[in-house]
Design an enzyme around this catalytic site. Structure first.
Site, PDB file in Angstrom:
ATOM      1  N   GLN A   1     -28.233 -47.646   7.705  1.00 37.97           N
ATOM      2  CA  GLN A   1     -28.016 -46.841   8.886  1.00 37.97           C
ATOM      3  C   GLN A   1     -26.748 -45.959   8.579  1.00 37.97           C
ATOM      4  O   GLN A   1     -26.897 -44.811   9.034  1.00 37.97           O
ATOM      5  CB  GLN A   1     -27.428 -47.751   9.955  1.00 37.97           C
ATOM      6  CG  GLN A   1     -28.521 -48.623  10.789  1.00 37.97           C
ATOM      7  CD  GLN A   1     -28.019 -49.555  12.041  1.00 37.97           C
ATOM      8  OE1 GLN A   1     -26.978 -49.473  12.301  1.00 37.97           O
ATOM      9  NE2 GLN A   1     -28.893 -49.935  12.963  1.00 37.97           N
TER      10      GLN A   1
ATOM     11  N   GLU B   1     -16.745 -11.329   3.512  1.00 41.83           N
ATOM     12  CA  GLU B   1     -17.128 -10.762   4.815  1.00 41.83           C
ATOM     13  C   GLU B   1     -16.529 -11.322   5.921  1.00 41.83           C
ATOM     14  O   GLU B   1     -17.115 -11.662   6.898  1.00 41.83           O
ATOM     15  CB  GLU B   1     -18.885 -11.184   4.813  1.00 41.83           C
ATOM     16  CG  GLU B   1     -19.599 -10.898   3.596  1.00 41.83           C
ATOM     17  CD  GLU B   1     -19.820  -9.348   3.354  1.00 41.83           C
ATOM     18  OE1 GLU B   1     -19.407  -8.820   4.427  1.00 41.83           O
ATOM     19  OE2 GLU B   1     -20.361  -9.110   2.383  1.00 41.83           O
TER      20      GLU B   1
HETATM   21  P1  FAD Z   1      -6.050 -12.834   2.993  1.00 41.36           P
HETATM   22  O1  FAD Z   1      -6.688 -11.305   3.843  1.00 41.36           O
HETATM   23  O2  FAD Z   1      -4.761 -12.713   2.286  1.00 41.36           O
HETATM   24  O3  FAD Z   1      -6.218 -13.864   4.054  1.00 41.36           O
HETATM   25  C1  FAD Z   1      -5.580 -15.290   3.685  1.00 41.36           C
HETATM   26  C2  FAD Z   1      -5.671 -16.096   4.878  1.00 41.36           C
HETATM   27  O4  FAD Z   1      -4.975 -15.560   5.980  1.00 41.36           O
HETATM   28  C3  FAD Z   1      -6.796 -16.389   5.376  1.00 41.36           C
HETATM   29  O5  FAD Z   1      -7.076 -17.875   5.676  1.00 41.36           O
HETATM   30  C4  FAD Z   1      -7.159 -15.492   6.544  1.00 41.36           C
HETATM   31  O6  FAD Z   1      -8.228 -16.130   7.534  1.00 41.36           O
HETATM   32  C5  FAD Z   1      -5.927 -15.785   6.993  1.00 41.36           C
HETATM   33  N1  FAD Z   1      -5.580 -14.387   8.020  1.00 41.36           N
HETATM   34  C6  FAD Z   1      -5.845 -13.242   7.910  1.00 41.36           C
HETATM   35  N2  FAD Z   1      -5.687 -12.275   8.746  1.00 41.36           N
HETATM   36  C7  FAD Z   1      -5.271 -13.023   9.693  1.00 41.36           C
HETATM   37  C8  FAD Z   1      -4.899 -13.065  11.238  1.00 41.36           C
HETATM   38  N3  FAD Z   1      -4.812 -11.671  11.645  1.00 41.36           N
HETATM   39  N4  FAD Z   1      -4.524 -13.885  11.608  1.00 41.36           N
HETATM   40  C9  FAD Z   1      -4.490 -15.329  11.235  1.00 41.36           C
HETATM   41  N5  FAD Z   1      -4.926 -15.603  10.033  1.00 41.36           N
HETATM   42  C10 FAD Z   1      -5.311 -14.474   9.232  1.00 41.36           C
HETATM   43  N6  FAD Z   1     -14.453  -7.604  -1.264  1.00 41.36           N
HETATM   44  C11 FAD Z   1     -15.141  -6.368  -1.154  1.00 41.36           C
HETATM   45  O7  FAD Z   1     -14.574  -5.264  -0.835  1.00 41.36           O
HETATM   46  N7  FAD Z   1     -16.186  -6.316  -1.736  1.00 41.36           N
HETATM   47  C12 FAD Z   1     -16.823  -7.343  -2.410  1.00 41.36           C
HETATM   48  O8  FAD Z   1     -17.879  -7.246  -3.021  1.00 41.36           O
HETATM   49  C13 FAD Z   1     -16.205  -8.536  -2.230  1.00 41.36           C
HETATM   50  N8  FAD Z   1     -16.762  -9.686  -2.950  1.00 41.36           N
HETATM   51  C14 FAD Z   1     -16.065 -10.932  -3.055  1.00 41.36           C
HETATM   52  C15 FAD Z   1     -16.629 -11.968  -3.813  1.00 41.36           C
HETATM   53  C16 FAD Z   1     -15.946 -13.019  -3.682  1.00 41.36           C
HETATM   54  C17 FAD Z   1     -16.184 -14.309  -4.638  1.00 41.36           C
HETATM   55  C18 FAD Z   1     -14.785 -13.212  -2.865  1.00 41.36           C
HETATM   56  C19 FAD Z   1     -14.004 -14.638  -3.157  1.00 41.36           C
HETATM   57  C20 FAD Z   1     -14.175 -12.162  -2.298  1.00 41.36           C
HETATM   58  C21 FAD Z   1     -14.832 -10.889  -2.262  1.00 41.36           C
HETATM   59  N9  FAD Z   1     -14.177 -10.004  -1.676  1.00 41.36           N
HETATM   60  C22 FAD Z   1     -14.994  -8.640  -1.844  1.00 41.36           C
HETATM   61  C23 FAD Z   1     -13.254 -10.086  -0.854  1.00 41.36           C
HETATM   62  C24 FAD Z   1     -13.257 -10.608   0.319  1.00 41.36           C
HETATM   63  O9  FAD Z   1     -13.886  -9.982   1.376  1.00 41.36           O
HETATM   64  C25 FAD Z   1     -11.693 -10.883   0.898  1.00 41.36           C
HETATM   65  O10 FAD Z   1     -11.421 -12.109  -0.212  1.00 41.36           O
HETATM   66  C26 FAD Z   1     -11.543 -11.408   2.141  1.00 41.36           C
HETATM   67  O11 FAD Z   1     -11.585 -10.185   2.969  1.00 41.36           O
HETATM   68  C27 FAD Z   1     -10.229 -11.970   2.574  1.00 41.36           C
HETATM   69  O12 FAD Z   1      -9.218 -11.323   2.075  1.00 41.36           O
HETATM   70  P2  FAD Z   1      -7.958 -11.957   1.042  1.00 41.36           P
HETATM   71  O13 FAD Z   1      -8.651 -12.794   0.125  1.00 41.36           O
HETATM   72  O14 FAD Z   1      -7.041 -10.995   0.759  1.00 41.36           O
HETATM   73  O15 FAD Z   1      -7.372 -12.990   1.881  1.00 41.36           O
END
Ligand code: FAD
Length: 389
Positions: free
Chosen positions: A284, A368
């Site tokens: 289950q 994204e």
């Molecule tokens: P941050 O923006 O620093 O966020 C850190 C934390 O803060 C997260 O939990 C977030 O949710 C939180 N946060 C942010 N803003 C707020 C808010 N206003 N209020 C509350 N919480 C918040 N980018 C590209 O341009 N092109 C690509 O091809 C691409 N490919 C990727 C491939 C991989 C494997 C990865 C991991 C990332 C890729 N990215 C790419 C980047 C991706 O889009 C970013 O990592 C994402 O937008 C988050 O940005 P950051 O990592 O700087 O996190």
């Protein structure tokens, strides 16, 4: 009683048009024949034959498949979503290759490019002869890309680009990079051939997620481009954001592919695994987990198909894409982790897909638009209040 598959229980196939189903089956076969036998090795080695795969994916018509003309297949958005689902059932890295190529790089040119830019790049990209990447994120600006520091300045009729982009999928293997930069006229997009002097793309190593996907930094040091390199149709942050909305739509479906693969593999494993002399699937505790996961997978699928139909009718809004991305990635990662528990120790290896999918979905949860960002988009739609800052 003969067992039914999780999505079979929802009779999902009845909701898909014959043409889209045929295309989906083709992609499923490609994943079974080409991706499944190799993916554990690619993942472990953190290497993927991206150039070869791009050509194969191009010959199947999967690159920029929902775009019209310029060598693109011109399918429905729902068909594109279903292709993403099948590809991500193989691996999120393979789906990322296709998403970045079609929905980010090609779509940016398709929606915002000059006729010359479209003619130059789209047919080659659709065929997989040229690979594209999309440079928006920077080391200090991810969720708030509007703060980007990459700058394009005029020098006579030329543009000169300086800055650094981070976490760029396909970055070090790309032939063309769509780079977003600040100008005196706001944020603009540039079509940057990656052999331009001053452009380099060091690969980011030691990832624990999306290992079968190339991720790189883009470094632009006095990259000089002609006037014609700017995308004429994109002005301000809405340019890159409209591309992101396209890619997020593919993820709404894609994440469910990873979840389906986990669930189907788990059901097969539990049927074989004997515990206290009975099959694990006869307990289950196992069935309660399988039932709950099937519910979330099926609900996610119904949501994805609904959003697909809205997109095909031209009525899909970006906050609705956020509903799908937030829900389906969150549920997919929960399913991958729960499936892993049913496999016990076997679940932590690359012999089974759960941990690989769960690790991949960590990236999918973040890129994204993070889950939190999508919650804020939905919160704004509900209240009319922006809570981003
Ligand atoms: P941050 O923006 O620093 O966020 C850190 C934390 O803060 C997260 O939990 C977030 O949710 C939180 N946060 C942010 N803003 C707020 C808010 N206003 N209020 C509350 N919480 C918040 N980018 C590209 O341009 N092109 C690509 O091809 C691409 N490919 C990727 C491939 C991989 C494997 C990865 C991991 C990332 C890729 N990215 C790419 C980047 C991706 O889009 C970013 O990592 C994402 O937008 C988050 O940005 P950051 O990592 O700087 O996190």
């Amino acid at each position: 009683m003969a067992p039914t598959s999780p999505l079979g229980l929802f009779a999902v196939d009845d909701l898909i048009q014959d043409e889209d189903r045929a295309m989906r089956d083709t992609v499923r076969r490609f994943v079974d024949d080409r991706i499944r036998p190799e993916i554990a090795d690619w993942y472990e080695a953190a290497r993927i034959p991206a150039r070869e795969l791009a050509k194969e994916l191009g010959s199947l018509g999967l690159l920029g498949m929902h775009l019209e003309g310029y060598g693109c297949a011109g399918t429905s958005a729902t068909a594109y979503g279903l292709a993403c689902l099948e590809l991500e059932a193989g691996d999120s890295g393979v789906r990322s290759l296709v998403s970045v190529q079609g929905s980010l790089a090609m779509y940016a040119i398709y929606a915002n490019g000059s006729e010359e830019q479209k003619q130059e790049w789209l047919p080659r990209m659709a065929a997989g002869d040229a690979i594209g990447c999309f440079g928006l994120t920077e080391p200090d600006f991810g969720s708030d890309p509007g703060g980007m520091r990459t700058r394009a300045r005029r020098d006579g009729s030329d543009w000169v680009l300086n800055g650094t982009k981070m976490w760029i999928t396909n970055g070090s293997i790309a032939d063309v990079a769509i780079v977003w930069a600040q100008t005196d006229d706001g944020i603009r997009g540039f079509v940057v051939p990656t052999d331009a002097p001053g452009f380099s793309a060091p690969e980011i190593k030691r990832k624990m997620s999306l290992r079968a996907s190339v991720t790189a930094e883009l470094v632009l040091a006095d990259v000089r481009l002609p006037e014609s390199a700017m995308l004429p149709g994109a002005k301000g942050l809405s340019g890159p954001l409209s591309c992101l909305s396209e890619a997020r739509f593919g993820i709404v479906f894609g994440a469910l592919g990873a979840a389906r693969d986990c669930l189907e593999s788990t059901i097969a494993y539990a049927a074989e695994r004997q515990i206290y002399g009975r099959s694990l699937s006869a307990y289950q505790a196992t069935q309660l987990k399988l039932a709950d996961m099937t519910l979330e997978l099926g609900k996610g699928m119904l949501l994805a198909l609904h959003l697909g139909r809205l997109k095909d009718s031209g009525a899909l809004r970006s906050e609705q894409v956020s509903l799908g991305k937030l829900n389906n990635v969150r549920e997919a990662i929960a399913i991958a982790r729960e499936c892993r528990t049913i496999l016990g120790a076997a679940g932590i290896t690359l012999e089974y897909p759960m941990m690989r999918h769960a690790n991949n979905l960590e990236s999918v949860l973040t890129y994204e638009g993070t889950s939190e960002v999508h919650q804020l988009i939905i919160g704004q739609a509900l209240t009319g209040e922006r809570a981003f800052r």
